[in-house]
Enzyme design. Structure first.
Site, PDB file in Angstrom:
ATOM      1  N   ASP A 141       0.836  -1.213   0.000  1.00  0.00           N
ATOM      2  CA  ASP A 141       0.000   0.000   0.000  1.00  0.00           C
ATOM      3  C   ASP A 141       0.861   1.250   0.000  1.00  0.00           C
ATOM      4  O   ASP A 141       0.514   2.266   0.598  1.00  0.00           O
ATOM      5  CB  ASP A 141      -0.912  -0.016   1.231  1.00  0.00           C
ATOM      6  CG  ASP A 141      -1.990   1.061   1.165  1.00  0.00           C
ATOM      7  OD1 ASP A 141      -2.518   1.449   2.239  1.00  0.00           O
ATOM      8  OD2 ASP A 141      -2.296   1.536   0.053  1.00  0.00           O
ATOM      9  N   LYS A 144       2.359   3.577  -5.819  1.00  0.00           N
ATOM     10  CA  LYS A 144       1.777   2.599  -6.765  1.00  0.00           C
ATOM     11  C   LYS A 144       2.783   2.184  -7.842  1.00  0.00           C
ATOM     12  O   LYS A 144       2.743   1.063  -8.313  1.00  0.00           O
ATOM     13  CB  LYS A 144       0.503   3.177  -7.396  1.00  0.00           C
ATOM     14  CG  LYS A 144      -0.492   3.715  -6.374  1.00  0.00           C
ATOM     15  CD  LYS A 144      -0.704   2.791  -5.171  1.00  0.00           C
ATOM     16  CE  LYS A 144      -1.290   3.526  -3.974  1.00  0.00           C
ATOM     17  NZ  LYS A 144      -1.154   2.767  -2.703  1.00  0.00           N
ATOM     18  N   ASP A 169      -3.431  -2.931  -2.167  1.00  0.00           N
ATOM     19  CA  ASP A 169      -4.489  -1.916  -2.141  1.00  0.00           C
ATOM     20  C   ASP A 169      -4.456  -1.103  -3.430  1.00  0.00           C
ATOM     21  O   ASP A 169      -3.430  -1.027  -4.119  1.00  0.00           O
ATOM     22  CB  ASP A 169      -4.281  -0.975  -0.937  1.00  0.00           C
ATOM     23  CG  ASP A 169      -5.485  -0.061  -0.717  1.00  0.00           C
ATOM     24  OD1 ASP A 169      -5.288   1.040  -0.159  1.00  0.00           O
ATOM     25  OD2 ASP A 169      -6.602  -0.431  -1.119  1.00  0.00           O
ATOM     26  N   ASN A 170      -5.572  -0.482  -3.782  1.00  0.00           N
ATOM     27  CA  ASN A 170      -5.643   0.530  -4.844  1.00  0.00           C
ATOM     28  C   ASN A 170      -5.313   0.043  -6.244  1.00  0.00           C
ATOM     29  O   ASN A 170      -4.813   0.824  -7.068  1.00  0.00           O
ATOM     30  CB  ASN A 170      -4.699   1.712  -4.535  1.00  0.00           C
ATOM     31  CG  ASN A 170      -4.856   2.223  -3.147  1.00  0.00           C
ATOM     32  OD1 ASN A 170      -3.923   2.140  -2.333  1.00  0.00           O
ATOM     33  ND2 ASN A 170      -6.044   2.734  -2.832  1.00  0.00           N
ATOM     34  N   GLU A 199     -11.515   4.397  -0.059  1.00  0.00           N
ATOM     35  CA  GLU A 199     -11.770   4.809   1.316  1.00  0.00           C
ATOM     36  C   GLU A 199     -12.517   6.148   1.386  1.00  0.00           C
ATOM     37  O   GLU A 199     -12.183   7.109   0.709  1.00  0.00           O
ATOM     38  CB  GLU A 199     -10.463   4.907   2.126  1.00  0.00           C
ATOM     39  CG  GLU A 199      -9.375   5.752   1.511  1.00  0.00           C
ATOM     40  CD  GLU A 199      -8.410   4.947   0.678  1.00  0.00           C
ATOM     41  OE1 GLU A 199      -8.823   3.899   0.151  1.00  0.00           O
ATOM     42  OE2 GLU A 199      -7.266   5.365   0.523  1.00  0.00           O
TER      43      GLU A 199
HETATM   44  O1  LIG Z   1      -0.857   7.198  -3.133  1.00  0.00           O
HETATM   45  C1  LIG Z   1      -1.348   6.427  -2.306  1.00  0.00           C
HETATM   46  N1  LIG Z   1      -0.607   5.753  -1.424  1.00  0.00           N
HETATM   47  C2  LIG Z   1       0.825   5.984  -1.383  1.00  0.00           C
HETATM   48  C3  LIG Z   1       1.296   5.675  -0.003  1.00  0.00           C
HETATM   49  C4  LIG Z   1       2.500   6.061   0.399  1.00  0.00           C
HETATM   50  C5  LIG Z   1       2.955   5.808   1.782  1.00  0.00           C
HETATM   51  O2  LIG Z   1       3.908   4.748   1.749  1.00  0.00           O
HETATM   52  C6  LIG Z   1       5.134   5.250   2.276  1.00  0.00           C
HETATM   53  N2  LIG Z   1       6.221   4.503   1.673  1.00  0.00           N
HETATM   54  C7  LIG Z   1       6.805   4.705   0.475  1.00  0.00           C
HETATM   55  N3  LIG Z   1       7.781   3.761   0.291  1.00  0.00           N
HETATM   56  C8  LIG Z   1       7.768   2.982   1.391  1.00  0.00           C
HETATM   57  C9  LIG Z   1       8.658   1.830   1.633  1.00  0.00           C
HETATM   58  F1  LIG Z   1       7.956   0.686   1.594  1.00  0.00           F
HETATM   59  F2  LIG Z   1       9.591   1.794   0.700  1.00  0.00           F
HETATM   60  F3  LIG Z   1       9.234   1.923   2.821  1.00  0.00           F
HETATM   61  C10 LIG Z   1       6.824   3.437   2.264  1.00  0.00           C
HETATM   62  C11 LIG Z   1       5.114   6.729   1.976  1.00  0.00           C
HETATM   63  O3  LIG Z   1       6.062   7.410   2.773  1.00  0.00           O
HETATM   64  C12 LIG Z   1       3.678   7.027   2.359  1.00  0.00           C
HETATM   65  O4  LIG Z   1       3.499   7.044   3.755  1.00  0.00           O
HETATM   66  C13 LIG Z   1      -2.828   6.264  -2.228  1.00  0.00           C
HETATM   67  C14 LIG Z   1      -3.613   7.180  -2.941  1.00  0.00           C
HETATM   68  C15 LIG Z   1      -4.991   7.068  -2.878  1.00  0.00           C
HETATM   69  N4  LIG Z   1      -5.772   8.012  -3.611  1.00  0.00           N
HETATM   70  O5  LIG Z   1      -7.026   7.889  -3.642  1.00  0.00           O
HETATM   71  O6  LIG Z   1      -5.170   8.935  -4.223  1.00  0.00           O
HETATM   72  C16 LIG Z   1      -5.633   6.086  -2.125  1.00  0.00           C
HETATM   73  C17 LIG Z   1      -4.836   5.173  -1.422  1.00  0.00           C
HETATM   74  O7  LIG Z   1      -5.395   4.165  -0.669  1.00  0.00           O
HETATM   75  C18 LIG Z   1      -3.437   5.244  -1.478  1.00  0.00           C
HETATM   76  O8  LIG Z   1      -2.703   4.285  -0.806  1.00  0.00           O
HETATM   77 MG   LIG Z   2      -3.967   2.625  -0.254  1.00  0.00          MG
END
Ligand SMILES: O=C(NC/C=C/[C@H]1O[C@@H](n2cnc(C(F)(F)F)c2)[C@H](O)[C@@H]1O)c1cc([N+](=O)[O-])cc(O)c1O
Ligand SMILES: [Mg+2]
Length: 214
Positions: A141, A144, A169-170, A199
């Site tokens: 999650d 993407k 997810d997504n 969500e």
């Molecule tokens: O962009 C979305 N999610 C991106 C989520 C990103 C999250 O994952 C972390 N991360 C990145 N790399 C790592 C790792 F693993 F490398 F450590 C961890 C980022 O810092 C952030 O907290 C999103 C967007 C929508 N939306 O409707 O736009 C809906 C959703 O449910 C979503 O999850």
């Molecule tokens: Mg998500």
């Protein structure tokens, strides 16, 4: 204003959710994000699918990519058997700090191991650093565009075994088309799609459950 959205969510939880009560923390986050300001938590509808997959998998070793505020981390942790280990990766130190405070309020900080860094840096270190052989369940999650490269990295690092379950997810919104194409066409995965609303919104999304066949 001076705070960030995750901080505003955390402050609401600390004010309104009973400490030590993970279900009240989960519902407080959902209440805030459906009434006050949207946030990218997996939410209650897709969260129920996540719950069902955790319960049917009964995982001993779980990896989450993308902690954010820790909402899905808490949903998973709440359903794990004693002795199971939940590792969650977060690359934003500020979000990581918020999540740790969220886990503390829920009383589950001892149940979760949060690592801060990028997936490309952390995934190759997991076996040595955490003494974990294989993951039974991976909840994906995070960014993407990272779903596919990180799934391939998990394979290359030998962190998946026959029967390992990936839940992403997504896959519809925002979408992860290259990941979907891969898990749905690779002979090494048995994939299944679960439609659900995005969500807190009336928008179509869905999660993809893919079993690694070895
Ligand atoms: O962009 C979305 N999610 C991106 C989520 C990103 C999250 O994952 C972390 N991360 C990145 N790399 C790592 C790792 F693993 F490398 F450590 C961890 C980022 O810092 C952030 O907290 C999103 C967007 C929508 N939306 O409707 O736009 C809906 C959703 O449910 C979503 O999850
Ligand atoms: Mg998500």
């Amino acid at each position: 204003s001076g705070t960030t959205r995750p901080v505003r969510i955390l402050k609401y939880v600390q004010r309104c959710a009973n400490s030590g009560d993970v279900l009240s923390v989960i519902s407080a986050i959902d209440a805030y994000c459906s009434k006050v300001e949207w946030a990218m938590n997996v939410g209650d509808e897709k969260g129920a699918i996540l719950d069902a997959v955790v319960l049917e998998t009964r995982p001993r070793y779980v990896l989450e990519l993308g902690t954010y505020c820790g909402y899905s981390t808490l949903r998973i942790a709440h359903l794990l058997a004693p002795g199971a280990r939940l590792i969650t990766l977060e690359m934003n130190p500020h979000y990581a700090q918020v999540a740790i405070e969220m886990f503390r309020h829920a009383g589950l900080d001892a149940q979760v191991e949060l690592l801060v860094g990028s997936s490309s840096a952390l995934i190759p270190q997991l076996r040595k650093k955490l003494d974990i052989e294989k993951f039974d369940l991976v909840f994906i999650d995070h960014w993407k565009v990272s779903y596919l490269p990180d799934t391939k990295l998990l394979e290359e690092c030998g962190l998946l075994k026959a029967g390992s379950v990936l839940l992403a997810d997504n896959v519809t919104c925002p979408g992860a088309p290259d990941y979907l194409q891969y898990v749905r066409n690779s002979p090494r995965y048995q994939s299944q799609y679960f439609p659900a609303r995005l969500e807190y919104l009336q928008v179509e999304d869905g999660v993809e459950k893919s079993v690694f066949l070895g």
